[in-house]
Design an enzyme around this catalytic site. Structure first.
Site, mmCIF file in Angstrom:
data_model
loop_
_atom_site.group_PDB
_atom_site.id
_atom_site.type_symbol
_atom_site.label_atom_id
_atom_site.label_comp_id
_atom_site.label_asym_id
_atom_site.label_seq_id
_atom_site.Cartn_x
_atom_site.Cartn_y
_atom_site.Cartn_z
ATOM 1 N N GLU A 4 2.248 35.153 -4.362
ATOM 2 C CA GLU A 4 1.171 36.003 -4.527
ATOM 3 C C GLU A 4 0.588 35.211 -5.940
ATOM 4 O O GLU A 4 1.383 35.153 -6.904
ATOM 5 C CB GLU A 4 1.865 37.473 -4.891
ATOM 6 C CG GLU A 4 0.775 38.519 -4.479
ATOM 7 C CD GLU A 4 1.427 39.755 -4.947
ATOM 8 O OE1 GLU A 4 2.520 40.151 -4.677
ATOM 9 O OE2 GLU A 4 0.575 40.822 -5.266
ATOM 10 N N ARG A 22 18.281 34.583 -4.193
ATOM 11 C CA ARG A 22 17.124 34.127 -4.984
ATOM 12 C C ARG A 22 17.943 33.257 -6.205
ATOM 13 O O ARG A 22 19.225 33.374 -6.263
ATOM 14 C CB ARG A 22 16.370 35.109 -5.498
ATOM 15 C CG ARG A 22 17.144 36.329 -6.359
ATOM 16 C CD ARG A 22 16.520 37.552 -6.465
ATOM 17 N NE ARG A 22 15.120 37.233 -7.469
ATOM 18 C CZ ARG A 22 13.785 37.471 -6.774
ATOM 19 N NH1 ARG A 22 13.653 37.712 -5.713
ATOM 20 N NH2 ARG A 22 13.008 37.271 -8.065
ATOM 21 N N LYS A 80 8.462 38.144 -12.421
ATOM 22 C CA LYS A 80 7.443 38.056 -13.005
ATOM 23 C C LYS A 80 6.915 39.082 -14.086
ATOM 24 O O LYS A 80 6.139 39.041 -14.994
ATOM 25 C CB LYS A 80 6.370 38.081 -11.906
ATOM 26 C CG LYS A 80 5.448 36.817 -11.430
ATOM 27 C CD LYS A 80 4.645 37.295 -10.341
ATOM 28 C CE LYS A 80 5.118 36.072 -9.136
ATOM 29 N NZ LYS A 80 4.371 36.409 -7.915
HETATM 30 P P1 ATP Z 1 9.067 37.869 -8.905
HETATM 31 O O1 ATP Z 1 10.299 38.563 -8.096
HETATM 32 O O2 ATP Z 1 9.480 37.248 -10.134
HETATM 33 O O3 ATP Z 1 8.078 38.848 -9.204
HETATM 34 P P2 ATP Z 1 7.955 37.280 -6.538
HETATM 35 O O4 ATP Z 1 9.045 37.246 -5.339
HETATM 36 O O5 ATP Z 1 7.051 38.485 -6.557
HETATM 37 O O6 ATP Z 1 8.670 36.588 -7.646
HETATM 38 P P3 ATP Z 1 6.136 35.672 -4.990
HETATM 39 O O7 ATP Z 1 5.111 35.150 -5.642
HETATM 40 O O8 ATP Z 1 5.579 36.847 -4.232
HETATM 41 O O9 ATP Z 1 6.939 36.094 -6.447
HETATM 42 O O10 ATP Z 1 7.135 34.587 -4.398
HETATM 43 C C1 ATP Z 1 6.793 33.409 -3.855
HETATM 44 C C2 ATP Z 1 8.146 32.969 -3.107
HETATM 45 O O11 ATP Z 1 9.023 32.734 -4.074
HETATM 46 C C3 ATP Z 1 8.631 33.953 -2.231
HETATM 47 O O12 ATP Z 1 8.820 33.527 -0.994
HETATM 48 C C4 ATP Z 1 9.940 34.422 -2.951
HETATM 49 O O13 ATP Z 1 10.911 34.881 -2.111
HETATM 50 C C5 ATP Z 1 10.123 33.131 -3.865
HETATM 51 N N1 ATP Z 1 10.924 33.555 -5.215
HETATM 52 C C6 ATP Z 1 10.389 34.048 -6.113
HETATM 53 N N2 ATP Z 1 11.305 34.347 -6.896
HETATM 54 C C7 ATP Z 1 12.242 33.695 -6.634
HETATM 55 C C8 ATP Z 1 13.705 33.378 -7.081
HETATM 56 N N3 ATP Z 1 14.114 33.804 -8.320
HETATM 57 N N4 ATP Z 1 14.487 32.489 -6.467
HETATM 58 C C9 ATP Z 1 14.135 31.796 -5.284
HETATM 59 N N5 ATP Z 1 13.033 32.200 -4.664
HETATM 60 C C10 ATP Z 1 12.271 32.952 -5.387
HETATM 61 MG MG MG Z 2 7.033 39.055 -4.527
#
Ligand code: ATP
Ligand code: MG
Length: 606
Positions: A65, A300, A310
């Site tokens: 996102e 994760r 984030k």
């Molecule tokens: P956060 O949880 O930090 O806000 P997010 O999941 O909202 O991160 P996105 O932009 O939605 O961030 O994530 C993009 C991709 O990165 C998604 O497919 C998500 O599963 C992966 N991702 C995010 N954080 C992690 C992590 N800590 N380990 C592995 N993959 C991750």
């Molecule tokens: Mg997300």
């Protein structure tokens, strides 16, 4: 079978088997996706109908996102998705999941593109860029929503959010049907179109899937799929005042793009039944191609001494605990790059930690070890004195200078040697001299008297790549502070000359010639948090209280003259001190200052 994307990096190591690779192996053996066709661009079934077989054996995607900068956790997901596509003759799509109009910005889109490229990946396959924006699919998503309404799989609800919450039930109690659940298809369609046409206020109506209010999985209790939001979207502007919910949008995005293996983190596991429900309905309606993509979940990344969410990263930046997103202490990829971490180091890290189905913490030292292993290979050696103390060679002729020859890499003779100037006054590390040596100290100390009352000589050490010297004393100022160390050198002891081997000394110290060295700021970084699991055991998980307030130290160092030529993006080992990168240029002298990426050894192990 498609060629791997042009600039995809070669595998950094032989792929390690994991549960996702097993699944892909099986799908390929069974030909699960062999009948799919690809119309050259994402779209509903009609886009792909009658087209040739999909040239990609598998399709994965990285779907951030665009509401923040990428962090180390994203690097794991990027390396996994792009790495699978590379290894299986597939394609990984770079997709911006920009269905939420509120927090998304072009600035983030640009930085995400940069970061994925920096990590070494490409979304170009067969001369086509697979860069997609979920917001380009709003029309099809709307069409899918109308299909669900006409097939009696969705309804417009007009309860307040609060009322809806009450009827949803709990983990142990079934939910109850909304009084609006049995609206006719015609009424639902009219209301939904009214929502689209801006006839209603935010929150007045919402579109819900019609599944089962008694399902033990709360995600199946008629989840919301479209809501009214009067917000301007960064790409579609004011075209829409209704936006799809993430759980509805994401499976559709995957289906339109012919994704085969949709890999996400474990917290989405409970969403999978809805993913499958939606795919089944849309296949019944022949809106999407058969077979549908499948979702798989992996653990994760959690790294000790860091936070990787984030929300928390935004807080660190906005509350000025760090100097912005690219602060070298931040676990963002822009920060890591300035810190001196390498893309290859991250890819190695992703390989080493692997992919599992249960959450755990990875020790920060694992990441540092990957960076060391990579930097050791790529970084030429240089000399820097981080805490300079003057050394004067009393018997070295005044006004004279000569060259010493230092290898650029001790294990890579083909990298050659460089000249380092030597003269009467040098800079050495303050810690390489002790007035009263502690036990086992082999570096410089002056002549003295031992415990038996006998006179002892000053200690001898080798000036690395130079001469053997013997310490003769030191100068102090009026306050008793050390100002210079004095020594004699042995003219026939120069490294690389026939006499050198006859001198046996235990200490070996580094130095730079005072006349030739240049002074520069060097920043030494430490971990951002002092607790392995920031916030754990504190009220409300207040991780801010666990910040390491000593996470950066700035020193005025003396650097060997060759470092003046260092360019941004290059990496160096400063002997005995670790790996460094040039990060900024002094506005007056134009000379680079450096950041330390990582020390040579793990200083945190007790
Ligand atoms: P956060 O949880 O930090 O806000 P997010 O999941 O909202 O991160 P996105 O932009 O939605 O961030 O994530 C993009 C991709 O990165 C998604 O497919 C998500 O599963 C992966 N991702 C995010 N954080 C992690 C992590 N800590 N380990 C592995 N993959 C991750
Ligand atoms: Mg997300």
């Amino acid at each position: 079978m498609s060629k791997p994307p042009k600039n995809a990096p070669a595998a950094d190591a032989a792929p390690v088997a994991n549960f996702i690779r097993h699944i892909i192996d099986e799908d390929l053996a069974k030909g699960t996706y062999a009948a799919r066709t690809w119309g050259g661009q994402p779209g509903p079934a009609r886009t792909h109908a009658g087209s040739p077989a999909d040239p990609a054996r598998i399709r994965t995607r990285f779907p951030p996102e665009p509401n923040g900068y990428l962090h180390f956790g994203h690097a794991k997901s990027i390396c996994l998705n792009f790495g699978l596509a590379r290894d299986y003759g597939g394609v990984c799509h770079m997709r911006f999941d920009d269905t939420n109009p509120e927090k998304e910005e072009q600035e983030y889109v640009d930085s995400i593109i940069d970061a994925v490229k920096w990590l070494g990946w490409s979304w170009n396959a067969n001369n086509k860029d697979h860069l997609y924006f979920a917001s380009d699919y709003f029309d099809v998503m709307y069409e899918a929503a109308e299909y669900l309404i006409t097939s009696a799989n969705a309804y417009v609800d007009s309860l307040t959010a609060e009322q809806m919450r009450t009827l949803r039930g709990t983990l142990t109690e079934a939910g109850k049907n909304s009084p609006y659940r049995e609206r006719s298809v015609e009424e639902n369609l009219a209301l939904f179109r009214g929502m689209r046409d801006g006839k209603y206020a935010e929150g007045e109506h919402i579109l819900r899937a019609k599944i089962d209010m008694a399902s033990p999985n709360i995600n199946l209790r008629d989840p919301a799929i479209y809501r009214i939001r009067r917000a301007t979207h960064h790409r579609t502007g004011d075209k829409w005042c209704i936006y799809p919910m993430y759980t509805f949008a994401h499976p559709i995005e995957d289906a339109l793009e012919n994704i085969t293996h949709s890999i996400c983190t474990l917290e989405f596991e409970d969403q999978r039944p809805f993913y499958d429900w939606l795919m089944a309905r849309l296949m019944e309606g022949q809106l999407i191609q058969h077979p549908a993509p499948h979702q798989y979940e992996f653990a994760r990344l959690n790294l000790t001494y860091l936070v990787l969410s984030k929300r928390k990263l935004i807080e660190l930046v906005e509350d000025k605990h760090v100097d912005g997103w690219d602060d070298p202490r931040m676990p963002t990829l822009v920060g890591a790059r300035r810190r001196g971490y390498t893309a290859e180091g991250f890819r190695l890290f992703a390989e080493r930690i692997g992919v599992t189905k249960s959450d755990s913490w990875i020790d920060y030292s694992t990441l540092e070890e990957c960076m060391r292993d990579d930097l050791n290979e790529r970084a030429p050696r240089r000399v820097a004195v981080l805490d300079p103390l003057k050394l004067i060679i009393d018997n070295y002729p005044e006004g004279t200078e000569e060259e010493c020859h230092a290898p650029n890499h001790p294990q890579k003779p083909d990298w050659g040697k460089r000249n380092v100037p030597f003269s009467k006054e040098l800079w050495i590390e303050r810690e390489d001299y002790m007035e009263v040596p502690s036990k086992g100290y082999f570096r410089l100390y002056p002549p003295g008297v031992n415990s038996a009352g006998e006179a002892t000589a000053g200690n001898k050490v080798r000036l690395r790549y130079g001469f053997v010297i013997e310490c003769t004393g030191a100068d102090k100022d009026a306050d008793g502070h050390l100002t210079a160390v004095h020594c004699h050198y042995f003219e026939d002891s120069k490294s690389g000359t026939p006499g050198a081997d006859t001198y046996k000394v235990k200490g070996n110290i580094h130095w730079v010639s005072a006349k030739h060295a240049y002074a520069a700021e060097v920043r030494l970084y430490d971990r951002l948090f002092k607790a392995p699991h920031p916030g754990e055991g504190r009220d409300e998980g207040d991780y801010i209280l666990d910040l390491n307030l000593d996470s950066v130290k700035s020193v005025q160092a003396q650097l060997e003259p060759a470092l003046r030529e260092a360019k941004l993006g290059e990496h160096y080992q400063f002997e005995r001190h670790g790996y460094f990168v040039p990060d900024r240029v002094d506005p007056v002298t134009g000379e680079p200052g450096f950041n330390r990426a990582v020390t040579l050894k793990d200083n945190w192990q007790k």
